[in-house]
Design a protein around this motif. Structure first.
Motif, short mmCIF file in Angstrom:
data_model
loop_
_atom_site.label_atom_id
_atom_site.label_comp_id
_atom_site.label_asym_id
_atom_site.label_seq_id
_atom_site.Cartn_x
_atom_site.Cartn_y
_atom_site.Cartn_z
N CYS A 172 0.81 -1.23 0.00
CA CYS A 172 0.00 0.00 0.00
C CYS A 172 0.85 1.28 0.00
O CYS A 172 0.39 2.31 -0.46
CB CYS A 172 -0.91 0.04 1.22
SG CYS A 172 -2.24 -1.14 1.10
N ALA A 173 2.04 1.21 0.55
CA ALA A 173 2.84 2.43 0.68
C ALA A 173 3.66 2.74 -0.56
O ALA A 173 4.39 3.73 -0.59
CB ALA A 173 3.77 2.30 1.90
N ILE A 174 3.55 1.92 -1.60
CA ILE A 174 4.36 2.13 -2.81
C ILE A 174 3.56 1.94 -4.10
O ILE A 174 3.89 2.48 -5.15
CB ILE A 174 5.62 1.19 -2.78
CG1 ILE A 174 6.58 1.47 -3.94
CG2 ILE A 174 5.23 -0.28 -2.73
CD1 ILE A 174 7.92 0.74 -3.84
N ALA A 175 2.43 1.22 -4.00
CA ALA A 175 1.69 0.83 -5.22
C ALA A 175 1.02 2.00 -5.94
O ALA A 175 0.97 2.01 -7.17
CB ALA A 175 0.65 -0.23 -4.88
N GLY A 201 -3.49 11.29 -4.47
CA GLY A 201 -2.57 12.29 -3.92
C GLY A 201 -1.11 12.10 -4.31
O GLY A 201 -0.29 12.98 -4.08
N GLU A 202 -0.77 10.94 -4.88
CA GLU A 202 0.61 10.75 -5.36
C GLU A 202 0.60 11.13 -6.83
O GLU A 202 -0.36 10.82 -7.56
CB GLU A 202 1.07 9.29 -5.20
CG GLU A 202 0.60 8.56 -3.95
CD GLU A 202 1.07 9.14 -2.63
OE1 GLU A 202 1.38 10.35 -2.58
OE2 GLU A 202 1.12 8.39 -1.64
N LEU A 203 1.65 11.78 -7.30
CA LEU A 203 1.50 12.44 -8.59
C LEU A 203 2.79 12.57 -9.39
O LEU A 203 3.87 12.47 -8.82
CB LEU A 203 0.93 13.73 -8.16
CG LEU A 203 0.57 15.02 -8.71
CD1 LEU A 203 -0.37 15.67 -7.77
CD2 LEU A 203 1.75 15.79 -9.01
N THR A 242 3.10 12.28 -0.77
CA THR A 242 3.00 12.76 0.61
C THR A 242 2.41 11.66 1.49
O THR A 242 1.45 11.00 1.09
CB THR A 242 2.12 14.02 0.67
OG1 THR A 242 2.70 15.03 -0.16
CG2 THR A 242 2.03 14.57 2.09
N SER A 243 2.99 11.47 2.66
CA SER A 243 2.42 10.55 3.65
C SER A 243 2.19 11.32 4.92
O SER A 243 2.96 12.22 5.24
CB SER A 243 3.40 9.42 3.98
OG SER A 243 3.35 8.45 2.99
N GLY A 244 1.18 10.93 5.66
CA GLY A 244 0.94 11.65 6.90
C GLY A 244 0.24 10.82 7.94
O GLY A 244 -0.47 9.86 7.62
N ALA A 286 9.17 8.14 -4.74
CA ALA A 286 8.67 9.22 -3.87
C ALA A 286 7.69 8.66 -2.85
O ALA A 286 7.73 8.99 -1.66
CB ALA A 286 8.01 10.31 -4.73
N ASP A 287 6.81 7.75 -3.31
CA ASP A 287 5.78 7.16 -2.45
C ASP A 287 6.42 6.36 -1.31
O ASP A 287 6.10 6.55 -0.12
CB ASP A 287 4.89 6.26 -3.33
CG ASP A 287 3.62 5.82 -2.64
OD1 ASP A 287 3.41 6.18 -1.46
OD2 ASP A 287 2.81 5.11 -3.28
N ALA A 288 7.35 5.49 -1.65
CA ALA A 288 8.00 4.66 -0.63
C ALA A 288 8.79 5.52 0.35
O ALA A 288 8.68 5.34 1.57
CB ALA A 288 8.93 3.64 -1.31
N TRP A 289 9.54 6.47 -0.17
CA TRP A 289 10.34 7.32 0.72
C TRP A 289 9.46 8.18 1.62
O TRP A 289 9.81 8.45 2.77
CB TRP A 289 11.29 8.21 -0.09
CG TRP A 289 12.60 7.55 -0.38
CD1 TRP A 289 13.07 7.15 -1.60
CD2 TRP A 289 13.64 7.20 0.56
NE1 TRP A 289 14.32 6.58 -1.48
CE2 TRP A 289 14.69 6.61 -0.17
CE3 TRP A 289 13.78 7.33 1.95
CZ2 TRP A 289 15.87 6.15 0.44
CZ3 TRP A 289 14.94 6.88 2.56
CH2 TRP A 289 15.97 6.30 1.81
N ALA A 290 8.32 8.65 1.10
CA ALA A 290 7.45 9.50 1.93
C ALA A 290 7.00 8.72 3.16
O ALA A 290 7.02 9.23 4.29
CB ALA A 290 6.25 10.00 1.12
N THR A 291 6.62 7.46 2.98
CA THR A 291 6.22 6.62 4.11
C THR A 291 7.41 6.41 5.05
O THR A 291 7.30 6.56 6.27
CB THR A 291 5.68 5.28 3.60
OG1 THR A 291 4.67 5.53 2.62
CG2 THR A 291 5.09 4.45 4.74
N GLY A 292 8.56 6.08 4.48
CA GLY A 292 9.77 5.86 5.27
C GLY A 292 10.16 7.11 6.06
O GLY A 292 10.58 7.01 7.22
#
Ligand code: AMP
Ligand code: MG
Length: 336
Positions: A172-175, A201-203, A242-244, A286-292
């Protein structure tokens, strides 16, 4: 892959004052959320139909490969597998697991797609269950089945394997980021070069708007239940995610428990609400790193990001104001 209330994330597409930003928009639903494709140039009905069809086919294939909300997906089947031998995998799953493993190592285990059992335990998985703090003994037991080193992808052999039968992968954090990159590739192949693609929201943006300007994206923050645009970034051939911790959470005894789990503690990240935005060459990264980065937090994460030259912005709430911290690489994208 996951439906969630959408609070801190990105204002989709170009924000106010861009003039006429896009000539065509294609929208739809995927991964438990929505997608938007903004095109700078007008398209006729035939082209719209063809593009929409190609995009939908691509997204459906990704869901069939890696949705944990679909018990028949390739990933769900892999998760049920008890055998520790190599098994052939689709290109998409291979690419995602290979990149996930690199980012796990680089983030010192903060990003870890094997957190699945913990995500379920804390009530953030596909199964609907009451969310409450589990017993310490149960947390201890479940954490034994987590560890990114226990999943391997061999790109050249086209196969994946688990090295512990208890491993449950949750992408879920990268797909969503991967999905954005794939939709962008569909557009590239069709000769479309000026676009902005967004999933939940990922773009990712390429080329320019109809006005010939770089695509601009406003990063929102929650203020008294409303969304207010904070920073604005210009994106040229880059992805942003962005992750939050305010996206999905529960509260118990006055404490905040977010859907982002620190694999080291086996508990939701402990800190006041925080969001991290990352800009990278691909939206998957970007998605994976934002979660990390949410797991690492604004101190450790910031140092790591500076050292690696990553473009990261942390936003933390302190009372009714926000603290914003950007790395040098991120600052280069900021407007105003
Ligand atoms: P995102 O919205 O991209 O930050 O992804 C959050 C989702 O990824 C959560 O809802 C979980 O399903 C999963 N997840 C939670 N913690 C982690 C983690 N430390 N590493 C990877 N995935 C995680
Ligand atoms: Mg993510």
């Amino acid at each position: 892959m996951k439906r969630r209330t959408f609070i801190t994330l990105l204002a989709v597409g170009p924000v106010a004052a861009c003039g006429r930003p896009a000539h065509a928009t294609i929208r739809g639903l995927t991964m438990g959320t929505s997608y938007t494709v903004e095109l700078a140039a007008p398209i006729d009905d035939a082209v719209r139909t063809r593009l929409t069809q190609l995009i939908e086919v691509e997204l459906a294939a990704i869901n069939r490969a890696m949705s944990t909300y679909d018990a028949r997906s390739e990933l769900s089947e892999f998760n049920r597998r008890q055998d520790l031998g190599w098994v052939p995998a689709s290109r998409g799953l291979l690419e995602v697991l290979d990149r996930a493993s690199q980012i796990s190592t680089a983030s010192q285990g903060a990003f870890d797609v094997t957190v699945g059992p913990l995500v379920d335990l804390w009530g953030f998985g596909p199964e609907i269950r009451t969310r409450r703090v589990p017993d310490d003994a149960v947390i201890e037991r479940v954490r034994q089945s987590v560890g990114y080193q226990h999943v391997q992808a061999d790109l050249s052999a086209g196969a994946i394997r688990k090295r512990d039968s208890r491993i449950q992968v949750d992408v879920c954090a990268i797909a969503k980021g991967y999905g954005v990159d794939r939709v962008a590739m569909v557009l590239d192949r069709q000769g479309v070069h000026d676009y902005l693609v967004e999933i939940g929201g990922e773009l990712r943006a390429r080329g320019t708007t109809a006005a010939g300007k770089p695509w601009r994206v406003g990063i929102e923050r929650p203020v008294e239940g409303r969304h207010v645009v904070g920073e604005i970034v210009a994106l040229e051939n880059r992805g942003i995610a962005t992750s939050g911790t305010t996206e999905d959470f529960f509260e118990q005894d006055g404490r905040h428990y977010s859907h982002i789990i620190d694999p080291k503690t086996a508990r939701p990240v402990e800190r006041p609400p925080i969001a991290a935005s990352v800009i990278a060459d691909t939206t998957m990264e970007a998605d994976a790193w934002a979660t990390g980065m949410v797991v690492l937090g604004p101190e450790r994460g910031y140092s790591l990001a500076q050292a690696r030259g990553l473009a990261v912005m942390f936003v933390t709430a302190s009372g009714s104001t926000f603290d914003v911290r950007v790395t040098d690489a991120f600052r280069a994208h900021l407007l105003g």
